[in-house]
Design a protein around this motif. Structure first.
Motif, PDB file in Angstrom:
ATOM      1  N   GLY A  75       0.777  -1.239   0.000  1.00  0.00           N
ATOM      2  CA  GLY A  75       0.000   0.000   0.000  1.00  0.00           C
ATOM      3  C   GLY A  75       0.804   1.282   0.000  1.00  0.00           C
ATOM      4  O   GLY A  75       0.223   2.365   0.082  1.00  0.00           O
ATOM      5  N   ALA A  76       2.140   1.192  -0.116  1.00  0.00           N
ATOM      6  CA  ALA A  76       2.984   2.394  -0.056  1.00  0.00           C
ATOM      7  C   ALA A  76       3.052   3.061  -1.429  1.00  0.00           C
ATOM      8  O   ALA A  76       3.485   2.448  -2.410  1.00  0.00           O
ATOM      9  N   ILE A  77       2.667   4.342  -1.493  1.00  0.00           N
ATOM     10  CA  ILE A  77       2.603   5.052  -2.778  1.00  0.00           C
ATOM     11  C   ILE A  77       3.757   6.026  -2.967  1.00  0.00           C
ATOM     12  O   ILE A  77       3.848   6.689  -4.003  1.00  0.00           O
ATOM     13  N   ASP A  78       4.676   6.129  -2.003  1.00  0.00           N
ATOM     14  CA  ASP A  78       5.693   7.173  -2.048  1.00  0.00           C
ATOM     15  C   ASP A  78       6.632   7.048  -3.237  1.00  0.00           C
ATOM     16  O   ASP A  78       6.963   8.052  -3.880  1.00  0.00           O
ATOM     17  N   ASP A  79       7.065   5.828  -3.562  1.00  0.00           N
ATOM     18  CA  ASP A  79       7.999   5.667  -4.683  1.00  0.00           C
ATOM     19  C   ASP A  79       7.328   5.965  -6.018  1.00  0.00           C
ATOM     20  O   ASP A  79       7.928   6.610  -6.894  1.00  0.00           O
ATOM     21  N   LEU A  80       6.099   5.510  -6.203  1.00  0.00           N
ATOM     22  CA  LEU A  80       5.378   5.833  -7.437  1.00  0.00           C
ATOM     23  C   LEU A  80       5.168   7.338  -7.559  1.00  0.00           C
ATOM     24  O   LEU A  80       5.329   7.911  -8.634  1.00  0.00           O
ATOM     25  N   SER A  81       4.815   7.974  -6.466  1.00  0.00           N
ATOM     26  CA  SER A  81       4.612   9.419  -6.472  1.00  0.00           C
ATOM     27  C   SER A  81       5.880  10.160  -6.852  1.00  0.00           C
ATOM     28  O   SER A  81       5.857  11.094  -7.671  1.00  0.00           O
ATOM     29  N   SER A  82       7.013   9.729  -6.301  1.00  0.00           N
ATOM     30  CA  SER A  82       8.293  10.377  -6.609  1.00  0.00           C
ATOM     31  C   SER A  82       8.663  10.222  -8.074  1.00  0.00           C
ATOM     32  O   SER A  82       9.202  11.145  -8.690  1.00  0.00           O
ATOM     33  N   GLN A  83       8.369   9.050  -8.643  1.00  0.00           N
ATOM     34  CA  GLN A  83       8.663   8.831 -10.059  1.00  0.00           C
ATOM     35  C   GLN A  83       7.904   9.829 -10.929  1.00  0.00           C
ATOM     36  O   GLN A  83       8.449  10.374 -11.893  1.00  0.00           O
ATOM     37  N   VAL A  84       6.645  10.057 -10.588  1.00  0.00           N
ATOM     38  CA  VAL A  84       5.823  10.975 -11.384  1.00  0.00           C
ATOM     39  C   VAL A  84       6.334  12.410 -11.271  1.00  0.00           C
ATOM     40  O   VAL A  84       6.519  13.101 -12.284  1.00  0.00           O
ATOM     41  N   THR A  85       6.576  12.876 -10.058  1.00  0.00           N
ATOM     42  CA  THR A  85       6.998  14.265  -9.878  1.00  0.00           C
ATOM     43  C   THR A  85       8.396  14.513 -10.432  1.00  0.00           C
ATOM     44  O   THR A  85       8.667  15.590 -10.968  1.00  0.00           O
ATOM     45  N   THR A  86       9.270  13.521 -10.345  1.00  0.00           N
ATOM     46  CA  THR A  86      10.612  13.657 -10.917  1.00  0.00           C
ATOM     47  C   THR A  86      10.547  13.824 -12.431  1.00  0.00           C
ATOM     48  O   THR A  86      11.371  14.529 -13.029  1.00  0.00           O
ATOM     49  N   ALA A  87       9.541  13.198 -13.054  1.00  0.00           N
ATOM     50  CA  ALA A  87       9.377  13.285 -14.504  1.00  0.00           C
ATOM     51  C   ALA A  87       8.561  14.501 -14.929  1.00  0.00           C
ATOM     52  O   ALA A  87       8.231  14.640 -16.112  1.00  0.00           O
ATOM     53  N   GLY A  88       8.234  15.384 -13.980  1.00  0.00           N
ATOM     54  CA  GLY A  88       7.506  16.602 -14.320  1.00  0.00           C
ATOM     55  C   GLY A  88       6.007  16.510 -14.152  1.00  0.00           C
ATOM     56  O   GLY A  88       5.286  17.451 -14.513  1.00  0.00           O
ATOM     57  N   GLY A  89       5.518  15.400 -13.615  1.00  0.00           N
ATOM     58  CA  GLY A  89       4.095  15.255 -13.397  1.00  0.00           C
ATOM     59  C   GLY A  89       3.659  15.853 -12.070  1.00  0.00           C
ATOM     60  O   GLY A  89       4.475  16.352 -11.291  1.00  0.00           O
ATOM     61  N   VAL A  90       2.360  15.799 -11.824  1.00  0.00           N
ATOM     62  CA  VAL A  90       1.799  16.314 -10.576  1.00  0.00           C
ATOM     63  C   VAL A  90       0.917  15.225  -9.964  1.00  0.00           C
ATOM     64  O   VAL A  90       0.331  14.408 -10.687  1.00  0.00           O
ATOM     65  N   VAL A  91       0.814  15.222  -8.642  1.00  0.00           N
ATOM     66  CA  VAL A  91       0.089  14.146  -7.966  1.00  0.00           C
ATOM     67  C   VAL A  91      -0.821  14.694  -6.874  1.00  0.00           C
ATOM     68  O   VAL A  91      -0.617  15.794  -6.364  1.00  0.00           O
ATOM     69  N   VAL A  92      -1.806  13.899  -6.545  1.00  0.00           N
ATOM     70  CA  VAL A  92      -2.577  14.052  -5.312  1.00  0.00           C
ATOM     71  C   VAL A  92      -2.410  12.751  -4.549  1.00  0.00           C
ATOM     72  O   VAL A  92      -2.711  11.674  -5.073  1.00  0.00           O
ATOM     73  N   GLU A  93      -1.903  12.845  -3.333  1.00  0.00           N
ATOM     74  CA  GLU A  93      -1.680  11.669  -2.506  1.00  0.00           C
ATOM     75  C   GLU A  93      -2.743  11.575  -1.419  1.00  0.00           C
ATOM     76  O   GLU A  93      -3.032  12.551  -0.743  1.00  0.00           O
ATOM     77  N   ASN A  94      -3.327  10.388  -1.312  1.00  0.00           N
ATOM     78  CA  ASN A  94      -4.198  10.056  -0.189  1.00  0.00           C
ATOM     79  C   ASN A  94      -5.344  11.056   0.013  1.00  0.00           C
ATOM     80  O   ASN A  94      -5.507  11.618   1.115  1.00  0.00           O
TER      81      ASN A  94
END
Length: 237
Positions: A75-94
Motif C-alpha cells: 500500500g505504499a505510494i511514495d515511490d510511485l509518487s516520486s517517479q511521477v513528480t521527478t518526470a515533471g508530473g503532478v500528484v494528489v496523494e491520499n
C-alpha cells in the motif's frame, strides 16, 4: 517585396500565437471523484497522477516495477509518487486521508500543469498484490464530466495465497491485514506459485467460510468481487 516580408512576419506571429494558445489549452483543472464499488474490499491510500506520455504507474502485460510492487503488496505510494513528480508530473496523494472503504467516495482537485494523461492506483485489502488502477487515460481537451470504470489488477509479484499474516513488505508473502477485522486465521493457503508474473487482471479472491482454518483467511461471503471495482468521475474545467 516589402509587402511579402510583412505578410510573412504577420503569419509567423499568428502561428506562434496559435501554438501558444494550443499549448495552454492542454492545461486543465480537474475535479475528481473516486467511488469504491466493492462489497467488502478496502482501498489503501490512493495516488492520483497527471503526467506525460512517457510516464506510467503500471502497464498491463509488463513486469511490475519495484515501486509498483511496493504499492501492490503493502500500500505504499511514495515511490510511485516520486517517479511521477521527478518526470515533471503532478500528484494528489491520499485524498481520503486514509483507507477508502467499500461503498465510500473520495474527492480531489488536480491542476494538470499541461500534463495530458491521468493515472490512479491503490492496493486492495485483503489481497496479496491486488490493486485498483487507471493507466494513462488521455485527459479530454473539452470541458465536461467524464466517467471511467476501473478494474482490479494483479501485480504478478506474489502468489495469491490469501493468508493474512501481517506481510506487506516487498517479497514477503502474505496479506498485511483485513482492515475491518473480518478475515480469518490459520489458513493453509490457496496457492504457493503464480503462472502469470506480469501485471494482469486480478482473478479475484477465492476465500472460504472457515474463520479458523481452511485454505484462505479471506471470507468468500465478504471479500469477493467482479470488475469493475471503482468508478472515477472526472470533471474537466
Amino acid at each position: 517585396m516589402k509587402k511579402t516580408a510583412q505578410s510573412l512576419a504577420k503569419n509567423v506571429v499568428m502561428a506562434a500565437a496559435l501554438a501558444a494558445t494550443a499549448f495552454s489549452a492542454q492545461a486543465a483543472e480537474l475535479d475528481i471523484k473516486l467511488y469504491n464499488l466493492t462489497h467488502g474490499i478496502t482501498f489503501t491510500p490512493v495516488l492520483v497522477a497527471a503526467h506525460d506520455s512517457q510516464t506510467m504507474l503500471f502497464k498491463v502485460g509488463d513486469t511490475a516495477s519495484a515501486a509498483l510492487q511496493k504499492m501492490a503488496e503493502g500500500g505504499a505510494i511514495d515511490d510511485l509518487s516520486s517517479q511521477v513528480t521527478t518526470a515533471g508530473g503532478v500528484v494528489v496523494e491520499n485524498p481520503a486521508q486514509g483507507m477508502l472503504g467499500a461503498g465510500a467516495m473520495t474527492m480531489a482537485m488536480l491542476d494538470t500543469q499541461d500534463n495530458m494523461y491521468l493515472s490512479l492506483t491503490a492496493m486492495l485489502l485483503p489481497t496479496n498484490d491486488g490493486f485498483v488502477g487507471l493507466d494513462s487515460w488521455k485527459i479530454p481537451s473539452e470541458a465536461g464530466t467524464y466517467t471511467v470504470w476501473l478494474n482490479a489488477y494483479d501485480a504478478g509479484t506474489e502468489a495469491n495465497d490469501e493468508i493474512i499474516n501481517g506481510g506487506g513488505a516487498s517479497g514477503t508473502p502474505g496479506i498485511p491485514v483485513a482492515p475491518n477485522s473480518d478475515g480469518g486465521t490459520g489458513a493453509s493457503g490457496v496457492r504457493s506459485t503464480e503462472s502469470n508474473n506480469m501485471v494482469h487482471i486480478h482473478p479475484g479472491n477465492i476465500g472460504d467460510t472457515d474463520a479458523t482454518g481452511g485454505i484462505s483467511d479471506v471470507d468468500s461471503r465478504v471479500h469477493r468481487w467482479l470488475n469493475p471495482v471503482a468508478k472515477l468521475v472526472v470533471t474537466v474545467k
